[in-house]
Design a protein around this motif. Structure first.
Motif, PDB file in Angstrom:
ATOM      1  N   LEU A  19       0.823  -1.218   0.000  1.00  0.00           N
ATOM      2  CA  LEU A  19       0.000   0.000   0.000  1.00  0.00           C
ATOM      3  C   LEU A  19       0.850   1.258   0.000  1.00  0.00           C
ATOM      4  O   LEU A  19       0.526   2.248  -0.661  1.00  0.00           O
ATOM      5  N   LYS A  20       1.954   1.208   0.720  1.00  0.00           N
ATOM      6  CA  LYS A  20       2.846   2.379   0.765  1.00  0.00           C
ATOM      7  C   LYS A  20       3.460   2.619  -0.618  1.00  0.00           C
ATOM      8  O   LYS A  20       3.526   3.760  -1.092  1.00  0.00           O
ATOM      9  N   LEU A  21       3.888   1.563  -1.282  1.00  0.00           N
ATOM     10  CA  LEU A  21       4.468   1.710  -2.626  1.00  0.00           C
ATOM     11  C   LEU A  21       3.386   2.117  -3.629  1.00  0.00           C
ATOM     12  O   LEU A  21       3.654   2.882  -4.564  1.00  0.00           O
ATOM     13  N   ALA A  22       2.175   1.636  -3.417  1.00  0.00           N
ATOM     14  CA  ALA A  22       1.059   2.016  -4.295  1.00  0.00           C
ATOM     15  C   ALA A  22       0.749   3.502  -4.173  1.00  0.00           C
ATOM     16  O   ALA A  22       0.469   4.184  -5.159  1.00  0.00           O
ATOM     17  N   GLU A  23       0.824   3.988  -2.937  1.00  0.00           N
ATOM     18  CA  GLU A  23       0.569   5.401  -2.645  1.00  0.00           C
ATOM     19  C   GLU A  23       1.508   6.304  -3.450  1.00  0.00           C
ATOM     20  O   GLU A  23       1.121   7.380  -3.908  1.00  0.00           O
ATOM     21  N   GLU A  24       2.735   5.846  -3.615  1.00  0.00           N
ATOM     22  CA  GLU A  24       3.739   6.658  -4.319  1.00  0.00           C
ATOM     23  C   GLU A  24       3.605   6.567  -5.835  1.00  0.00           C
ATOM     24  O   GLU A  24       4.226   7.332  -6.572  1.00  0.00           O
ATOM     25  N   LYS A  25       2.822   5.573  -6.288  1.00  0.00           N
ATOM     26  CA  LYS A  25       2.469   5.437  -7.722  1.00  0.00           C
ATOM     27  C   LYS A  25       3.660   5.357  -8.681  1.00  0.00           C
ATOM     28  O   LYS A  25       3.555   5.722  -9.853  1.00  0.00           O
ATOM     29  N   ASN A  26       4.797   4.869  -8.200  1.00  0.00           N
ATOM     30  CA  ASN A  26       5.950   4.712  -9.100  1.00  0.00           C
ATOM     31  C   ASN A  26       5.983   3.337  -9.764  1.00  0.00           C
ATOM     32  O   ASN A  26       6.672   3.147 -10.753  1.00  0.00           O
ATOM     33  N   TYR A  27       5.246   2.402  -9.176  1.00  0.00           N
ATOM     34  CA  TYR A  27       5.374   1.017  -9.617  1.00  0.00           C
ATOM     35  C   TYR A  27       4.048   0.291  -9.756  1.00  0.00           C
ATOM     36  O   TYR A  27       3.098   0.541  -9.014  1.00  0.00           O
ATOM     37  N   HIS A  28       4.028  -0.660 -10.698  1.00  0.00           N
ATOM     38  CA  HIS A  28       2.979  -1.670 -10.794  1.00  0.00           C
ATOM     39  C   HIS A  28       3.321  -2.687  -9.702  1.00  0.00           C
ATOM     40  O   HIS A  28       4.445  -3.188  -9.638  1.00  0.00           O
ATOM     41  N   ILE A  29       2.367  -2.979  -8.826  1.00  0.00           N
ATOM     42  CA  ILE A  29       2.654  -3.778  -7.632  1.00  0.00           C
ATOM     43  C   ILE A  29       2.334  -5.259  -7.859  1.00  0.00           C
ATOM     44  O   ILE A  29       1.181  -5.610  -8.154  1.00  0.00           O
ATOM     45  N   LEU A  30       3.340  -6.104  -7.703  1.00  0.00           N
ATOM     46  CA  LEU A  30       3.142  -7.554  -7.813  1.00  0.00           C
ATOM     47  C   LEU A  30       3.034  -8.119  -6.397  1.00  0.00           C
ATOM     48  O   LEU A  30       3.997  -8.073  -5.626  1.00  0.00           O
ATOM     49  N   ILE A  31       1.854  -8.607  -6.069  1.00  0.00           N
ATOM     50  CA  ILE A  31       1.578  -9.094  -4.714  1.00  0.00           C
ATOM     51  C   ILE A  31       1.675 -10.615  -4.705  1.00  0.00           C
ATOM     52  O   ILE A  31       0.815 -11.304  -5.256  1.00  0.00           O
ATOM     53  N   ASN A  32       2.734 -11.139  -4.112  1.00  0.00           N
ATOM     54  CA  ASN A  32       2.867 -12.601  -4.024  1.00  0.00           C
ATOM     55  C   ASN A  32       2.169 -13.121  -2.768  1.00  0.00           C
ATOM     56  O   ASN A  32       2.209 -12.488  -1.721  1.00  0.00           O
ATOM     57  N   TYR A  33       1.517 -14.265  -2.908  1.00  0.00           N
ATOM     58  CA  TYR A  33       0.929 -14.928  -1.742  1.00  0.00           C
ATOM     59  C   TYR A  33       1.002 -16.436  -1.965  1.00  0.00           C
ATOM     60  O   TYR A  33       1.213 -16.905  -3.086  1.00  0.00           O
ATOM     61  N   THR A  34       0.831 -17.204  -0.887  1.00  0.00           N
ATOM     62  CA  THR A  34       0.901 -18.659  -1.002  1.00  0.00           C
ATOM     63  C   THR A  34      -0.464 -19.308  -0.879  1.00  0.00           C
ATOM     64  O   THR A  34      -0.824 -20.164  -1.663  1.00  0.00           O
ATOM     65  N   SER A  35      -1.253 -18.894   0.127  1.00  0.00           N
ATOM     66  CA  SER A  35      -2.504 -19.622   0.371  1.00  0.00           C
ATOM     67  C   SER A  35      -3.745 -18.744   0.531  1.00  0.00           C
ATOM     68  O   SER A  35      -4.836 -19.148   0.150  1.00  0.00           O
ATOM     69  N   ASN A  36      -3.588 -17.544   1.083  1.00  0.00           N
ATOM     70  CA  ASN A  36      -4.768 -16.738   1.411  1.00  0.00           C
ATOM     71  C   ASN A  36      -5.165 -15.811   0.247  1.00  0.00           C
ATOM     72  O   ASN A  36      -4.824 -14.637   0.219  1.00  0.00           O
ATOM     73  N   GLU A  37      -5.926 -16.394  -0.682  1.00  0.00           N
ATOM     74  CA  GLU A  37      -6.296 -15.625  -1.879  1.00  0.00           C
ATOM     75  C   GLU A  37      -7.201 -14.444  -1.551  1.00  0.00           C
ATOM     76  O   GLU A  37      -7.074 -13.371  -2.155  1.00  0.00           O
TER      77      GLU A  37
END
Length: 243
Positions: A19-37
């Motif tokens: 969320l912090k990186l999203a706020e700065e809007k410099n990057y497309h955010i790739l959210i990795n997860y294992t089990s909790n979709e």
């Protein structure tokens, strides 16, 4: 398209970083997860609500083959995407006294934190070097810096990551790639929800647990161009519990 990948990004500190990186809007955010979709999808919705873009990637960072396959597939479908920021945040705990620790509890913790760092970072490192720019941020822990009783496996995994951070930083610094580690103390997350906060805060000079957002602010700074002369560092964020 410039991207930042955050492993274990669906909840807790990982989500706060997304969320912090999203706020700065410099990057497309790739959210990795294992089990909790559900949690990963919720994080993605929050990223989009902040006016940023993102997507979720399901793979177990500790599984080398799965990690390589998913990331290769992603790269092939996004040929113009450049991952500039890697936040190795995925980690698990299997606490217990060493004398009763099972092989499985030892291996699973080492595998997620240490091998997970290798599997994800190694996949991207040549691309970062060719691109002559990058930010690698490894989430370690106060346990990896000072050791914590009942967490020999977790302390070993995070301590190894501390050493890996210092070594890799020296290898890639000439190419404008920084490699740093962030070592949180007691932070309010799912991982610490069963801890007795009143009892533990007595040993913290700041007299409170930290917030995930406070850790995310530090990570966002290390992920930015402002931190370009900081590399190979382990930055403690723990309210003064250990220095």
């Amino acid at each position: 398209m410039k991207c930042a990948i955050i492993t274990g990004g669906s909840r807790g500190i990982g989500r706060a970083i997304c969320l912090k990186l999203a706020e700065e809007k410099n990057y497309h955010i790739l959210i990795n997860y294992t089990s909790n979709e559900a949690a990963a999808s919720e994080t993605l919705e929050k990223v989009k609500a902040l006016g940023s873009t993102g997507e979720i990637l399901k793979f177990d960072v500790g599984n080398a083959e799965e990690t390589k396959n998913i990331l290769t597939e992603w790269q092939e479908t996004h040929p113009n995407a450049i991952v500039e920021v890697i936040v190795n945040n995925a980690g698990i705990t299997r606490d217990g006294l060493f004398m009763w620790m099972s092989t499985e509890d030892w291996n699973s913790v080492i595998n997620t934190s240490l091998n997970g760092f290798y599997n994800v970072t190694n996949f991207f490192i040549q691309k970062l070097l060719r691109n002559k720019y990058g930010r690698v941020i490894n989430m370690v822990s106060v346990s990896g810096v000072k050791g914590t009783a009942g967490q020999t496996n977790y302390s070993a995994a995070k301590g190894a990551l501390v050493a890996a951070t210092k070594a890799l930083a020296q290898e890639v610094a000439k190419r404008n790639i920084t490699v740093n580690a962030v070592a949180p103390g007691f932070i309010k997350t799912d991982m610490t929800q069963d801890f007795n906060e009143d009892e533990l805060k007595a040993m913290i000079p700041a007299n409170r647990f930290g917030e995930a957002e406070e850790v995310a602010d530090l990570v966002a700074f290390l992920a930015s161009k402002k931190s370009s002369y900081i590399t190979g560092e382990i930055i403690n964020i723990n309210g003064g519990i250990y220095s």
